[in-house]
Design a protein around this motif. Structure first.
Motif, PDB file in Angstrom:
ATOM      1  N   LEU A 157      50.108   8.169 -33.034  1.00 55.59           N
ATOM      2  CA  LEU A 157      50.217   8.290 -34.491  1.00 55.59           C
ATOM      3  C   LEU A 157      48.866   8.641 -35.099  1.00 55.59           C
ATOM      4  CD1 LEU A 157      52.226   5.035 -35.256  1.00 55.59           C
ATOM      5  CD2 LEU A 157      53.084   7.359 -35.439  1.00 55.59           C
ATOM      6  N   PHE A 158      48.853   9.644 -35.968  1.00 55.57           N
ATOM      7  CA  PHE A 158      47.611  10.001 -36.655  1.00 55.57           C
ATOM      8  C   PHE A 158      47.051   8.803 -37.420  1.00 55.57           C
ATOM      9  CE2 PHE A 158      49.274  14.295 -36.228  1.00 55.57           C
ATOM     10  CZ  PHE A 158      48.130  15.036 -36.031  1.00 55.57           C
ATOM     11  N   THR A 159      47.943   8.164 -38.179  1.00 54.88           N
ATOM     12  CA  THR A 159      47.489   7.086 -39.058  1.00 54.88           C
ATOM     13  C   THR A 159      46.934   5.910 -38.243  1.00 54.88           C
ATOM     14  OG1 THR A 159      49.836   6.576 -39.176  1.00 54.88           O
ATOM     15  CG2 THR A 159      48.857   7.546 -41.119  1.00 54.88           C
ATOM     16  N   GLY A 160      47.610   5.574 -37.161  1.00 52.97           N
ATOM     17  CA  GLY A 160      47.153   4.460 -36.350  1.00 52.97           C
ATOM     18  C   GLY A 160      45.842   4.759 -35.647  1.00 52.97           C
ATOM     19  N   MET A 161      45.776   5.939 -35.021  1.00 53.65           N
ATOM     20  CA  MET A 161      44.571   6.318 -34.271  1.00 53.65           C
ATOM     21  C   MET A 161      43.340   6.341 -35.156  1.00 53.65           C
ATOM     22  SD  MET A 161      46.318   9.233 -32.037  1.00 53.65           S
ATOM     23  CE  MET A 161      45.026  10.429 -32.116  1.00 53.65           C
ATOM     24  N   ARG A 162      43.538   6.835 -36.372  1.00 56.44           N
ATOM     25  CA  ARG A 162      42.388   6.936 -37.282  1.00 56.44           C
ATOM     26  C   ARG A 162      41.797   5.570 -37.578  1.00 56.44           C
ATOM     27  NH1 ARG A 162      44.282  11.590 -40.190  1.00 56.44           N
ATOM     28  NH2 ARG A 162      45.554  10.314 -41.535  1.00 56.44           N
ATOM     29  N   VAL A 163      42.685   4.590 -37.812  1.00 64.26           N
ATOM     30  CA  VAL A 163      42.213   3.237 -38.119  1.00 64.26           C
ATOM     31  C   VAL A 163      41.434   2.680 -36.924  1.00 64.26           C
ATOM     32  CG1 VAL A 163      42.973   0.870 -38.533  1.00 64.26           C
ATOM     33  CG2 VAL A 163      44.064   2.757 -39.755  1.00 64.26           C
ATOM     34  N   GLY A 164      42.006   2.826 -35.726  1.00 65.97           N
ATOM     35  CA  GLY A 164      41.363   2.289 -34.530  1.00 65.97           C
ATOM     36  C   GLY A 164      40.038   2.963 -34.239  1.00 65.97           C
ATOM     37  N   LEU A 165      40.017   4.288 -34.329  1.00 67.04           N
ATOM     38  CA  LEU A 165      38.784   5.021 -34.030  1.00 67.04           C
ATOM     39  C   LEU A 165      37.699   4.722 -35.041  1.00 67.04           C
ATOM     40  CD1 LEU A 165      40.339   8.365 -32.872  1.00 67.04           C
ATOM     41  CD2 LEU A 165      38.490   7.206 -31.687  1.00 67.04           C
ATOM     42  N   ALA A 166      38.073   4.654 -36.315  1.00 66.55           N
ATOM     43  CA  ALA A 166      37.071   4.386 -37.360  1.00 66.55           C
ATOM     44  C   ALA A 166      36.479   2.998 -37.163  1.00 66.55           C
ATOM     45  CB  ALA A 166      37.703   4.516 -38.740  1.00 66.55           C
ATOM     46  N   ALA A 167      37.325   2.012 -36.893  1.00 65.74           N
ATOM     47  CA  ALA A 167      36.839   0.644 -36.708  1.00 65.74           C
ATOM     48  C   ALA A 167      35.953   0.555 -35.469  1.00 65.74           C
ATOM     49  CB  ALA A 167      38.023  -0.311 -36.593  1.00 65.74           C
ATOM     50  N   ALA A 168      36.402   1.177 -34.385  1.00 67.45           N
ATOM     51  CA  ALA A 168      35.659   1.119 -33.129  1.00 67.45           C
ATOM     52  C   ALA A 168      34.290   1.793 -33.274  1.00 67.45           C
ATOM     53  CB  ALA A 168      36.459   1.783 -32.014  1.00 67.45           C
ATOM     54  N   LYS A 169      34.271   2.955 -33.912  1.00 68.60           N
ATOM     55  CA  LYS A 169      33.000   3.669 -34.078  1.00 68.60           C
ATOM     56  C   LYS A 169      32.049   2.885 -34.978  1.00 68.60           C
ATOM     57  CE  LYS A 169      34.463   8.448 -33.393  1.00 68.60           C
ATOM     58  NZ  LYS A 169      34.172   9.819 -33.808  1.00 68.60           N
ATOM     59  N   ALA A 170      32.604   2.312 -36.053  1.00 67.12           N
ATOM     60  CA  ALA A 170      31.764   1.554 -36.982  1.00 67.12           C
ATOM     61  C   ALA A 170      31.125   0.366 -36.265  1.00 67.12           C
ATOM     62  CB  ALA A 170      32.598   1.082 -38.168  1.00 67.12           C
ATOM     63  N   LEU A 171      31.918  -0.337 -35.460  1.00 67.10           N
ATOM     64  CA  LEU A 171      31.392  -1.500 -34.736  1.00 67.10           C
ATOM     65  C   LEU A 171      30.310  -1.072 -33.744  1.00 67.10           C
ATOM     66  CD1 LEU A 171      34.524  -3.680 -33.935  1.00 67.10           C
ATOM     67  CD2 LEU A 171      32.444  -4.450 -35.075  1.00 67.10           C
ATOM     68  N   ALA A 172      30.608  -0.018 -32.992  1.00 66.65           N
ATOM     69  CA  ALA A 172      29.657   0.427 -31.971  1.00 66.65           C
ATOM     70  C   ALA A 172      28.342   0.873 -32.611  1.00 66.65           C
ATOM     71  CB  ALA A 172      30.265   1.567 -31.154  1.00 66.65           C
ATOM     72  N   GLN A 173      28.476   1.558 -33.740  1.00 65.98           N
ATOM     73  CA  GLN A 173      27.276   2.029 -34.412  1.00 65.98           C
ATOM     74  C   GLN A 173      26.449   0.855 -34.947  1.00 65.98           C
ATOM     75  OE1 GLN A 173      28.902   5.082 -36.806  1.00 65.98           O
ATOM     76  NE2 GLN A 173      27.646   6.645 -35.815  1.00 65.98           N
ATOM     77  N   ALA A 174      27.143  -0.089 -35.579  1.00 64.89           N
ATOM     78  CA  ALA A 174      26.438  -1.227 -36.174  1.00 64.89           C
ATOM     79  C   ALA A 174      25.797  -2.091 -35.092  1.00 64.89           C
ATOM     80  CB  ALA A 174      27.414  -2.048 -37.007  1.00 64.89           C
ATOM     81  N   LEU A 175      26.477  -2.253 -33.963  1.00 62.14           N
ATOM     82  CA  LEU A 175      25.965  -3.107 -32.882  1.00 62.14           C
ATOM     83  C   LEU A 175      25.032  -2.336 -31.946  1.00 62.14           C
ATOM     84  CD1 LEU A 175      29.354  -4.900 -32.056  1.00 62.14           C
ATOM     85  CD2 LEU A 175      27.367  -5.946 -33.180  1.00 62.14           C
ATOM     86  N   LYS A 176      24.959  -1.017 -32.161  1.00 60.18           N
ATOM     87  CA  LYS A 176      24.148  -0.137 -31.309  1.00 60.18           C
ATOM     88  C   LYS A 176      24.526  -0.274 -29.828  1.00 60.18           C
ATOM     89  CE  LYS A 176      20.135   0.294 -34.327  1.00 60.18           C
ATOM     90  NZ  LYS A 176      20.584  -0.513 -35.478  1.00 60.18           N
ATOM     91  N   ILE A 177      25.830  -0.152 -29.575  1.00 55.26           N
ATOM     92  CA  ILE A 177      26.316  -0.219 -28.191  1.00 55.26           C
ATOM     93  C   ILE A 177      27.170   1.025 -27.904  1.00 55.26           C
ATOM     94  CG2 ILE A 177      26.217  -2.733 -27.970  1.00 55.26           C
ATOM     95  CD1 ILE A 177      29.154  -2.877 -28.688  1.00 55.26           C
ATOM     96  N   PRO A 178      27.339   1.386 -26.633  1.00 53.89           N
ATOM     97  CA  PRO A 178      28.086   2.606 -26.303  1.00 53.89           C
ATOM     98  C   PRO A 178      29.604   2.412 -26.386  1.00 53.89           C
ATOM     99  CG  PRO A 178      27.296   1.566 -24.303  1.00 53.89           C
ATOM    100  CD  PRO A 178      26.770   0.744 -25.443  1.00 53.89           C
ATOM    101  N   MET A 179      30.308   3.526 -26.253  1.00 60.46           N
ATOM    102  CA  MET A 179      31.765   3.489 -26.354  1.00 60.46           C
ATOM    103  C   MET A 179      32.418   4.159 -25.155  1.00 60.46           C
ATOM    104  SD  MET A 179      32.536   4.458 -30.311  1.00 60.46           S
ATOM    105  CE  MET A 179      34.267   4.004 -30.169  1.00 60.46           C
ATOM    106  N   ILE A 180      33.666   3.781 -24.913  1.00 57.30           N
ATOM    107  CA  ILE A 180      34.476   4.440 -23.881  1.00 57.30           C
ATOM    108  C   ILE A 180      35.837   4.751 -24.510  1.00 57.30           C
ATOM    109  CG2 ILE A 180      35.673   4.124 -21.673  1.00 57.30           C
ATOM    110  CD1 ILE A 180      33.307   2.330 -20.819  1.00 57.30           C
TER     111      ILE A 180
END
Lengths: 174, 231
Positions: free
Chosen positions: B68-91
């Protein structure tokens, strides 16, 4: 189905009648030139669903959402500013409809094949019925002038409701 | 290293935390489709119950679709925001991989099928390999008939999983004899497990490099030229 709205009040009444038959999951495409009355239609539609906020055209924000109770949200989209079908896909309008929404899409006729079942509402100025004014451009569109409104359903979703649509709009039939 | 997994590519919202000791905590809600409202409190809940601070995390894993576009966007935005704020990598891991992974103990071809709406589905094919599954058919989007044709072309014992297989059970079984069972939604626990083995090999990326897999019809220009009124 071809309808004639003699004035803005009629356009809103037709929108209101369709709003009464609309249900969660519906996508309604609003087609027509600038000033044809797409936003006026959306305003009448929203008012009938109980939206109290003013409904304005979402040309720059792409989608405006208006909660209409605990299980229904009216989404009003305008894709005029978008240039590719991919951009339209990313708005995920069918998902907004599926998840407790009714979606109105201004200019949606250019990509309607991507919406599946939907109702198209095509608004145009009634050149014949309306003698006044010139026919030389959108600027001469008076907001309160007569409109022709053509309804066309794609898919099965509206066919079951077509009798009620016709009954409700009998007075406006051409 | 502790990994936070965020999965929201289908109707389900899921959060899981795990690491070298396996999956420690998982939270899943498959009803309501309120991805945006559920996700942040779910992350908070899982962390609190597992007694983990966000700063303890070493990596954020996220389901990158298709779905789902709507679902994926929420998950990706949250995941990226957390990774950026915590300065940790993503998979980033595909939802199709996540559906196939829990079926790694079968010797049949595993076919994750995700509902793509409007009568279409996303699917791919996997077979068992030591320690997991390996993709043998590339991810595709198309009508159910195309999926059935793909299954017929292989004519191997198949196990179909996912919400698409669930929804179009009759159509699939009409065209091809196979089993339809197993997971309906991709699980955040599988996400953490798969991400952990990649994290061990340091196969991660920066938040800016994570892209969703939309797997949709090719992009086309809208023919606005047909509209006289377009300035």
């Amino acid at each position: 189905m071809l309808l004639r709205a003699a004035s803005l009040v009629d356009t809103c009444a037709i929108a209101s009648s369709l709003a009464g038959l609309a249900r969660v999951g519906d996508i309604i495409v609003l087609a027509g030139e600038m000033g044809a009355g797409k936003t006026a239609f959306a305003q009448g539609f929203g008012k009938a669903l109980g939206v109290t906020e003013p409904i304005t055209s979402p040309t720059f924000t792409l989608v405006h959402s208006y909660p209409c109770g605990p299980k229904l949200t009216l989404h009003h989209a305008d894709i005029y500013r978008l240039d590719s079908t991919g951009d339209v896909d990313q708005l995920a309008l069918p998902e907004l409809a599926e998840f407790g929404g009714i979606v109105l899409v201004e200019w949606g006729d250019v990509v309607a094949t991507g919406f599946g079942d939907h109702l198209e509402v095509r608004l145009s100025r009634d050149e014949v019925g309306d003698g006044a004014g010139g026919a030389d451009g959108d600027d001469d569109f008076g907001l309160d002038e007569a409109r022709l409104i053509e309804l066309q359903a794609t898919g099965r979703s509206w066919s079951g409701r077509w009798d009620r649509v016709a009954y409700g709009l009998e007075g406006y039939r051409c | 290293m502790l990994i936070l997994g965020i999965e929201s590519a289908t109707q389900q919202v899921g959060v899981s935390i795990g690491g070298h000791e396996g999956v420690i905590a998982t939270f899943e809600v498959a009803r309501g489709r309120r991805h945006a409202e559920i996700l942040a409190p779910a992350i908070q809940f899982v962390c609190r119950q597992a007694d983990i601070e966000l700063t303890d995390l070493g990596c954020i894993a996220v389901d990158v679709g298709p779905g789902l576009f709507t679902g994926m966007r929420v998950g990706l935005a949250a995941a990226k925001a957390l990774a950026q704020a915590l300065k940790i990598p993503m998979i980033g891991i595909s939802s199709l991989d996540l559906l196939a992974f829990p079926c790694r103990h079968t010797d049949r071809v595993v076919v994750p099928v995700i509902d793509a709406r409007k009568g279409e589905v996303f699917w791919a094919m996997y077979r068992q390999v030591p320690g997991g599954v390996q993709q043998v058919g590339a991810p595709t989007v198309g009508p159910i008939d195309d999926l059935v044709a793909d299954l017929l072309a292989r004519s191997q014992d198949a196990l179909c999983v996912g919400d698409g297989a669930d929804r179009y059970r009759d159509e699939i079984l009409d065209g091809f004899h196979c089993e339809i069972s197993g997971p309906v939604h991709p699980s955040p626990a599988a996400l953490v497990q798969l991400a952990h083995s990649r994290a061990l090999r340091e196969e991660w990326v920066r938040p800016g490099e994570i892209e969703p897999i939309y797997l949709r019809a090719p992009d086309a220009q809208i023919n606005w030229a047909t509209r006289e009124s377009r300035p």
